[in-house]
Write a protein that holds these residues in place. Structure first.
Motif, PDB file in Angstrom:
ATOM      1  N   ARG A 254       0.817  -1.208   0.000  1.00  0.00           N
ATOM      2  CA  ARG A 254       0.000   0.000   0.000  1.00  0.00           C
ATOM      3  C   ARG A 254       0.857   1.268   0.000  1.00  0.00           C
ATOM      4  N   ARG A 255       1.913   1.267   0.809  1.00  0.00           N
ATOM      5  CA  ARG A 255       2.746   2.470   0.918  1.00  0.00           C
ATOM      6  C   ARG A 255       3.481   2.763  -0.402  1.00  0.00           C
ATOM      7  N   ALA A 256       4.071   1.729  -0.984  1.00  0.00           N
ATOM      8  CA  ALA A 256       4.838   1.934  -2.219  1.00  0.00           C
ATOM      9  C   ALA A 256       3.935   2.372  -3.370  1.00  0.00           C
ATOM     10  N   ILE A 257       2.752   1.772  -3.469  1.00  0.00           N
ATOM     11  CA  ILE A 257       1.820   2.136  -4.545  1.00  0.00           C
ATOM     12  C   ILE A 257       1.394   3.592  -4.396  1.00  0.00           C
ATOM     13  N   LYS A 258       1.080   4.016  -3.180  1.00  0.00           N
ATOM     14  CA  LYS A 258       0.695   5.406  -2.946  1.00  0.00           C
ATOM     15  C   LYS A 258       1.840   6.356  -3.272  1.00  0.00           C
ATOM     16  N   PHE A 259       3.045   5.960  -2.871  1.00  0.00           N
ATOM     17  CA  PHE A 259       4.197   6.836  -3.117  1.00  0.00           C
ATOM     18  C   PHE A 259       4.452   6.990  -4.606  1.00  0.00           C
ATOM     19  N   TYR A 260       4.408   5.892  -5.362  1.00  0.00           N
ATOM     20  CA  TYR A 260       4.651   5.973  -6.808  1.00  0.00           C
ATOM     21  C   TYR A 260       3.558   6.795  -7.494  1.00  0.00           C
ATOM     22  N   LYS A 261       2.336   6.641  -7.059  1.00  0.00           N
ATOM     23  CA  LYS A 261       1.251   7.432  -7.638  1.00  0.00           C
ATOM     24  C   LYS A 261       1.482   8.923  -7.390  1.00  0.00           C
ATOM     25  N   PHE A 262       1.885   9.257  -6.175  1.00  0.00           N
ATOM     26  CA  PHE A 262       2.176  10.649  -5.850  1.00  0.00           C
ATOM     27  C   PHE A 262       3.389  11.145  -6.622  1.00  0.00           C
ATOM     28  N   TRP A 263       4.387  10.310  -6.754  1.00  0.00           N
ATOM     29  CA  TRP A 263       5.602  10.652  -7.484  1.00  0.00           C
ATOM     30  C   TRP A 263       5.273  10.990  -8.940  1.00  0.00           C
ATOM     31  N   VAL A 264       4.491  10.136  -9.584  1.00  0.00           N
ATOM     32  CA  VAL A 264       4.109  10.381 -10.979  1.00  0.00           C
ATOM     33  C   VAL A 264       3.346  11.698 -11.105  1.00  0.00           C
ATOM     34  N   SER A 265       2.422  11.943 -10.188  1.00  0.00           N
ATOM     35  CA  SER A 265       1.609  13.161 -10.255  1.00  0.00           C
ATOM     36  C   SER A 265       2.424  14.416  -9.965  1.00  0.00           C
ATOM     37  N   SER A 266       3.577  14.252  -9.317  1.00  0.00           N
ATOM     38  CA  SER A 266       4.392  15.403  -8.929  1.00  0.00           C
ATOM     39  C   SER A 266       5.154  16.009 -10.103  1.00  0.00           C
ATOM     40  N   ARG A 267       5.095  15.374 -11.261  1.00  0.00           N
ATOM     41  CA  ARG A 267       5.737  15.968 -12.440  1.00  0.00           C
ATOM     42  C   ARG A 267       5.189  17.371 -12.696  1.00  0.00           C
ATOM     43  N   HIS A 268       3.904  17.544 -12.479  1.00  0.00           N
ATOM     44  CA  HIS A 268       3.274  18.840 -12.739  1.00  0.00           C
ATOM     45  C   HIS A 268       3.585  19.843 -11.630  1.00  0.00           C
ATOM     46  N   THR A 269       3.937  19.330 -10.463  1.00  0.00           N
ATOM     47  CA  THR A 269       4.299  20.217  -9.355  1.00  0.00           C
ATOM     48  C   THR A 269       5.689  20.790  -9.553  1.00  0.00           C
ATOM     49  N   TYR A 270       6.565  19.995 -10.198  1.00  0.00           N
ATOM     50  CA  TYR A 270       7.948  20.412 -10.423  1.00  0.00           C
ATOM     51  C   TYR A 270       8.259  20.378 -11.921  1.00  0.00           C
ATOM     52  N   PRO A 271       7.664  21.264 -12.700  1.00  0.00           N
ATOM     53  CA  PRO A 271       7.894  21.240 -14.143  1.00  0.00           C
ATOM     54  C   PRO A 271       9.370  21.497 -14.472  1.00  0.00           C
ATOM     55  N   GLY A 272       9.871  20.749 -15.455  1.00  0.00           N
ATOM     56  CA  GLY A 272      11.258  20.922 -15.868  1.00  0.00           C
ATOM     57  C   GLY A 272      12.232  20.000 -15.171  1.00  0.00           C
ATOM     58  N   GLU A 275      12.498  12.721 -13.296  1.00  0.00           N
ATOM     59  CA  GLU A 275      11.874  11.944 -12.216  1.00  0.00           C
ATOM     60  C   GLU A 275      12.819  11.736 -11.039  1.00  0.00           C
ATOM     61  N   GLN A 276      14.132  11.657 -11.308  1.00  0.00           N
ATOM     62  CA  GLN A 276      15.104  11.494 -10.226  1.00  0.00           C
ATOM     63  C   GLN A 276      15.157  12.741  -9.346  1.00  0.00           C
ATOM     64  N   GLU A 277      15.156  13.898  -9.981  1.00  0.00           N
ATOM     65  CA  GLU A 277      15.184  15.153  -9.229  1.00  0.00           C
ATOM     66  C   GLU A 277      13.909  15.336  -8.404  1.00  0.00           C
ATOM     67  N   VAL A 278      12.780  14.914  -8.961  1.00  0.00           N
ATOM     68  CA  VAL A 278      11.526  15.017  -8.214  1.00  0.00           C
ATOM     69  C   VAL A 278      11.535  14.059  -7.029  1.00  0.00           C
ATOM     70  N   PHE A 279      12.099  12.877  -7.213  1.00  0.00           N
ATOM     71  CA  PHE A 279      12.228  11.931  -6.093  1.00  0.00           C
ATOM     72  C   PHE A 279      12.975  12.581  -4.935  1.00  0.00           C
ATOM     73  N   ASN A 280      14.050  13.295  -5.254  1.00  0.00           N
ATOM     74  CA  ASN A 280      14.817  13.954  -4.204  1.00  0.00           C
ATOM     75  C   ASN A 280      14.010  15.033  -3.501  1.00  0.00           C
ATOM     76  N   GLN A 281      13.054  15.625  -4.218  1.00  0.00           N
ATOM     77  CA  GLN A 281      12.212  16.653  -3.618  1.00  0.00           C
ATOM     78  C   GLN A 281      11.170  16.067  -2.669  1.00  0.00           C
ATOM     79  N   ILE A 282      10.681  14.878  -2.977  1.00  0.00           N
ATOM     80  CA  ILE A 282       9.534  14.339  -2.224  1.00  0.00           C
ATOM     81  C   ILE A 282       9.905  13.237  -1.238  1.00  0.00           C
ATOM     82  N   LYS A 283      11.134  12.714  -1.315  1.00  0.00           N
ATOM     83  CA  LYS A 283      11.470  11.553  -0.479  1.00  0.00           C
ATOM     84  C   LYS A 283      11.427  11.843   1.014  1.00  0.00           C
ATOM     85  N   ASP A 284      11.579  13.124   1.381  1.00  0.00           N
ATOM     86  CA  ASP A 284      11.502  13.503   2.793  1.00  0.00           C
ATOM     87  C   ASP A 284      10.411  14.543   3.015  1.00  0.00           C
ATOM     88  N   GLY A 285       9.446  14.598   2.078  1.00  0.00           N
ATOM     89  CA  GLY A 285       8.394  15.594   2.160  1.00  0.00           C
ATOM     90  C   GLY A 285       7.226  15.164   3.031  1.00  0.00           C
TER      91      GLY A 285
END
Length: 365
Positions: A254-272, A275-285
């Protein structure tokens, strides 16, 4: 009024004493049989018309399939595919999975699938590694274009064609951080989310990762995501590490599925950002903390790369051609990587003197 008579004083009477004519049940039955025969004949002629002229038959989903008079089960199969768009993917995953429902996933395009390119070196590493050839039975190659898929099905057991509107462009080398590169990385991430949602754990590996030992003994059971690093600070749960998601083990929960879903959706939060850079933004968010995702960072002693090569040949499981831009440079240094491994593995240096990597070399130029 006729003849001066008052009709209002007259009433109509009916004689119920006289018998009525009995109902002819035999005739009614004959009529029912005749009507049924006509209806059945009409239906038979209608079905024959569809079969003979190949007209389309609508499914419940409003889509159409041609009915084949030679095999009625094909319609059932086609309807199954419509109802479950992951039908073919599930078949591939099931065939490749371990008993614990774990698969090894890599992606492939035409440029990396060409003979003597990265894909050949990737497969060669399994064959020269220490008891890693058996892991190929669990490898699923996700081809993003037709030529990559054709090469795959002629080379390994489990292939899946994942086409998109950008498939033609993705067939060629994708330069780091170009729009095509970005689309490839985000499409790949969304696909990995799908695999988790289907109930499969996965080891995702870039095709430029060389496999020399099985990584599975190095994974621990109580982490949701275990990722390699460009730079490892020595603390496996420290979120300030510099991860590289080109090699990652993820459990389907459940946790991993939720995290990946949020990660994918975060592309629009961090345009440009990729996916690796966005991971670094959200891994401790806040979201990661709310769902209590458990992320572990893998030591470069076991999971090295050109950013931080493994220092001990007796420990190394994988070597990644990271921190390297350019296909020709990667191919050159990956060839050297395999040569260095072979020199170690087929010599007495495994127990006597230390070995060393001659890479990165071309990747530094």
């Amino acid at each position: 009024m006729e003849d001066g008579k008052n009709w209002s004083n007259h009433t109509m009477t009916v004689d119920f004493s006289s018998p009525t004519k009995p109902l002819d049940y035999t005739r009614v039955l004959k009529m029912a049989v005749l009507c049924s025969t006509v209806v059945i004949a009409f239906l038979v002629l209608s079905c024959a018309s569809y079969n003979n002229f190949g007209q389309s038959f609508p499914t419940l989903y409003g889509l159409k399939y041609n009915i084949s008079s030679s095999n009625s089960s094909s319609l059932v199969h086609n309807e199954t595919v419509v109802k479950d768009k992951y039908y073919e993917l599930k078949k591939v995953l099931k065939a490749a999975a371990t008993e614990e429902k774990t698969v090894i996933i890599t992606t492939l395009n035409e440029a990396w699938a060409a003979p003597n390119s990265v894909f050949d070196l990737f497969l060669q590493s399994f064959k020269v590694g220490n008891d890693t050839a058996k892991l190929l039975r669990h490898l699923v190659v996700i081809a993003v274009d037709d030529k990559a898929y054709e090469r795959c099905i002629n080379t390994v057991s489990h292939c899946y064609l994942l086409k998109s509107n950008q498939s033609t462009q993705m067939a060629h080398e994708a330069i780091f951080m170009t729009p095509i590169y970005m689309d490839m990385m985000w499409d790949r991430l969304a696909f990995l989310q799908t695999i988790l949602s289907l109930g499969y754990n996965f080891v995702f590996t870039d095709t430029d990762v060389m496999w020399f030992r099985s990584p599975f003994p190095q994974f621990i059971p109580y982490s949701d995501i275990q990722t390699s690093c460009d730079v490892f600070n020595g603390q496996q749960f420290n979120l300030t590490n510099f991860p590289n998601n080109g090699f990652v083990f993820v459990r389907s929960n459940r946790r991993a599925i939720k995290f990946y879903k949020f990660w994918v959706s975060s592309r629009h939060t961090y345009p440009g950002l990729n996916e690796q850079e966005v991971f670094n933004q959200i891994k401790d968010g806040p979201f990661a903390k709310t769902i209590r995702i458990r992320i572990r960072f893998l030591s470069t002693d076991y999971f090295g790369g050109y950013c931080s090569p493994s220092k001990d040949f007796n420990k190394v499981c994988t070597m990644h051609a990271n921190c390297c831009i350019g296909l020709d440079r990667k191919i050159a240094d990956l060839n050297t990587t395999i040569e260095d491994w072979n020199n170690y593995f087929h010599s007495n240096r495994r127990t006597s003197q230390p070995s060393y990597w001659r890479v990165p070399h071309k990747c530094l130029m």
